[in-house]
Design a protein around this motif. Structure first.
Motif, mmCIF file in Angstrom:
data_model
loop_
_atom_site.group_PDB
_atom_site.id
_atom_site.type_symbol
_atom_site.label_atom_id
_atom_site.label_comp_id
_atom_site.label_asym_id
_atom_site.label_seq_id
_atom_site.Cartn_x
_atom_site.Cartn_y
_atom_site.Cartn_z
ATOM 1 N N ASN A 5 0.829 -1.215 0.000
ATOM 2 C CA ASN A 5 0.000 0.000 0.000
ATOM 3 C C ASN A 5 0.857 1.257 0.000
ATOM 4 O OD1 ASN A 5 -2.252 -1.559 0.020
ATOM 5 N ND2 ASN A 5 -2.673 -1.295 2.204
ATOM 6 N N VAL A 6 1.957 1.218 0.701
ATOM 7 C CA VAL A 6 2.858 2.368 0.767
ATOM 8 C C VAL A 6 3.564 2.559 -0.571
ATOM 9 C CG1 VAL A 6 4.906 3.302 1.894
ATOM 10 C CG2 VAL A 6 3.180 2.089 3.242
ATOM 11 N N LEU A 7 3.982 1.489 -1.189
ATOM 12 C CA LEU A 7 4.730 1.571 -2.446
ATOM 13 C C LEU A 7 3.858 1.985 -3.624
ATOM 14 C CD1 LEU A 7 6.967 -1.598 -2.111
ATOM 15 C CD2 LEU A 7 7.616 0.773 -1.718
ATOM 16 N N LEU A 8 2.575 1.658 -3.602
ATOM 17 C CA LEU A 8 1.694 1.933 -4.737
ATOM 18 C C LEU A 8 0.917 3.232 -4.607
ATOM 19 C CD1 LEU A 8 0.313 -1.669 -5.317
ATOM 20 C CD2 LEU A 8 2.169 -0.510 -6.524
ATOM 21 N N LYS A 9 1.188 4.011 -3.587
ATOM 22 C CA LYS A 9 0.459 5.267 -3.397
ATOM 23 C C LYS A 9 0.783 6.242 -4.517
ATOM 24 C CE LYS A 9 -0.341 8.937 -0.118
ATOM 25 N NZ LYS A 9 0.042 9.553 1.136
ATOM 26 N N LYS A 10 -0.264 6.872 -5.093
ATOM 27 C CA LYS A 10 -0.059 7.830 -6.179
ATOM 28 C C LYS A 10 0.376 9.182 -5.622
ATOM 29 C CE LYS A 10 -2.954 6.360 -9.938
ATOM 30 N NZ LYS A 10 -4.014 6.771 -10.836
ATOM 31 N N VAL A 11 1.240 9.842 -6.346
ATOM 32 C CA VAL A 11 1.710 11.160 -5.969
ATOM 33 C C VAL A 11 0.948 12.197 -6.798
ATOM 34 C CG1 VAL A 11 3.719 12.675 -5.905
ATOM 35 C CG2 VAL A 11 3.983 10.244 -5.441
ATOM 36 N N LYS A 12 0.450 13.236 -6.146
ATOM 37 C CA LYS A 12 -0.254 14.284 -6.885
ATOM 38 C C LYS A 12 0.741 15.102 -7.699
ATOM 39 C CE LYS A 12 -4.398 15.166 -4.284
ATOM 40 N NZ LYS A 12 -5.237 16.183 -3.688
ATOM 41 N N SER A 13 0.337 15.474 -8.888
ATOM 42 C CA SER A 13 1.216 16.286 -9.718
ATOM 43 C C SER A 13 1.228 17.723 -9.206
ATOM 44 C CB SER A 13 0.746 16.253 -11.170
ATOM 45 O OG SER A 13 -0.543 16.824 -11.278
ATOM 46 N N LYS A 14 2.247 18.468 -9.581
ATOM 47 C CA LYS A 14 2.377 19.845 -9.112
ATOM 48 C C LYS A 14 1.637 20.831 -9.997
ATOM 49 C CE LYS A 14 6.692 19.057 -6.795
ATOM 50 N NZ LYS A 14 7.985 19.577 -6.441
ATOM 51 N N ARG A 15 1.204 20.393 -11.170
ATOM 52 C CA ARG A 15 0.531 21.291 -12.101
ATOM 53 C C ARG A 15 -0.806 20.708 -12.537
ATOM 54 N NH1 ARG A 15 4.181 23.930 -16.247
ATOM 55 N NH2 ARG A 15 5.341 25.286 -14.875
ATOM 56 N N ILE A 16 -1.746 21.580 -12.907
ATOM 57 C CA ILE A 16 -3.033 21.145 -13.437
ATOM 58 C C ILE A 16 -3.367 21.949 -14.683
ATOM 59 C CG2 ILE A 16 -3.980 20.338 -11.254
ATOM 60 C CD1 ILE A 16 -5.512 22.953 -11.041
ATOM 61 N N MET A 17 -4.152 21.347 -15.561
ATOM 62 C CA MET A 17 -4.638 22.031 -16.759
ATOM 63 C C MET A 17 -6.038 22.550 -16.463
ATOM 64 S SD MET A 17 -5.187 20.585 -20.623
ATOM 65 C CE MET A 17 -3.458 20.249 -20.834
ATOM 66 N N VAL A 18 -6.277 23.835 -16.754
ATOM 67 C CA VAL A 18 -7.573 24.456 -16.483
ATOM 68 C C VAL A 18 -8.142 25.054 -17.765
ATOM 69 C CG1 VAL A 18 -7.094 24.946 -14.066
ATOM 70 C CG2 VAL A 18 -6.481 26.620 -15.782
ATOM 71 N N LEU A 19 -9.456 25.210 -17.792
ATOM 72 C CA LEU A 19 -10.145 25.819 -18.928
ATOM 73 C C LEU A 19 -10.334 27.299 -18.646
ATOM 74 C CD1 LEU A 19 -11.672 25.239 -21.611
ATOM 75 C CD2 LEU A 19 -13.734 25.117 -20.224
ATOM 76 N N TYR A 55 -10.072 37.002 -19.277
ATOM 77 C CA TYR A 55 -10.341 35.568 -19.218
ATOM 78 C C TYR A 55 -10.296 35.143 -17.758
ATOM 79 C CZ TYR A 55 -9.758 34.864 -24.246
ATOM 80 O OH TYR A 55 -9.907 34.887 -25.601
ATOM 81 N N TYR A 56 -11.183 34.234 -17.370
ATOM 82 C CA TYR A 56 -11.179 33.715 -16.012
ATOM 83 C C TYR A 56 -11.159 32.186 -16.058
ATOM 84 C CZ TYR A 56 -16.157 32.738 -16.620
ATOM 85 O OH TYR A 56 -17.355 32.253 -17.081
ATOM 86 N N GLU A 57 -10.695 31.601 -14.974
ATOM 87 C CA GLU A 57 -10.599 30.148 -14.885
ATOM 88 C C GLU A 57 -11.981 29.558 -14.658
ATOM 89 O OE1 GLU A 57 -8.728 26.931 -11.827
ATOM 90 O OE2 GLU A 57 -7.564 28.737 -12.225
ATOM 91 N N ARG A 58 -12.391 28.696 -15.556
ATOM 92 C CA ARG A 58 -13.731 28.116 -15.463
ATOM 93 C C ARG A 58 -13.735 26.820 -14.653
ATOM 94 N NH1 ARG A 58 -18.258 27.669 -19.671
ATOM 95 N NH2 ARG A 58 -19.767 26.588 -18.403
ATOM 96 N N ARG A 59 -12.836 25.860 -15.018
ATOM 97 C CA ARG A 59 -12.813 24.597 -14.288
ATOM 98 C C ARG A 59 -11.498 23.869 -14.519
ATOM 99 N NH1 ARG A 59 -14.247 19.946 -17.445
ATOM 100 N NH2 ARG A 59 -14.655 20.538 -19.591
ATOM 101 N N LYS A 60 -11.249 22.886 -13.679
ATOM 102 C CA LYS A 60 -10.070 22.031 -13.817
ATOM 103 C C LYS A 60 -10.370 20.954 -14.856
ATOM 104 C CE LYS A 60 -7.656 18.414 -11.470
ATOM 105 N NZ LYS A 60 -7.677 17.481 -10.379
ATOM 106 N N ILE A 61 -9.388 20.660 -15.727
ATOM 107 C CA ILE A 61 -9.565 19.615 -16.726
ATOM 108 C C ILE A 61 -8.864 18.334 -16.289
ATOM 109 C CG2 ILE A 61 -9.081 18.943 -19.109
ATOM 110 C CD1 ILE A 61 -9.343 21.884 -19.839
ATOM 111 N N LYS A 62 -7.567 18.408 -15.979
ATOM 112 C CA LYS A 62 -6.825 17.218 -15.557
ATOM 113 C C LYS A 62 -5.506 17.614 -14.925
ATOM 114 C CE LYS A 62 -4.371 16.302 -19.846
ATOM 115 N NZ LYS A 62 -4.042 15.309 -20.835
#
Length: 65
Positions: A5-19, A55-62
């Motif tokens: 469980n410790v080895l397979l934990k996903k790491v969050k990325s530092k960046r996101i793509m937004v619309l 322009y304003y940030e509408r939502r997170k894409i991925k």
């Protein structure tokens, strides 16, 4: 806790793509920002009205690596 469980934990990325969306015409484009940064607002050229618009940030894409 199991070791797997410790080895397979996903790491969050530092960046996101937004619309990003124009307040004037509704023109949209994708933009990459840091995950911990505030929501974006920017002035950029809008091809629909041939002028600069807000322009304003509408939502997170991925998440992006």
């Amino acid at each position: 806790m199991f070791l797997t469980n410790v080895l397979l934990k996903k790491v969050k990325s530092k960046r996101i793509m937004v619309l990003m969306e124009s307040m004037v015409s509704g023109h949209q484009f994708n933009y990459i920002r840091d995950r911990l940064a505030d929501k974006l607002e920017m002035i950029r050229f809008d091809p629909y009205i041939q002028k600069e618009a807000v322009y304003y940030e509408r939502r997170k894409i991925k998440s992006v690596k």
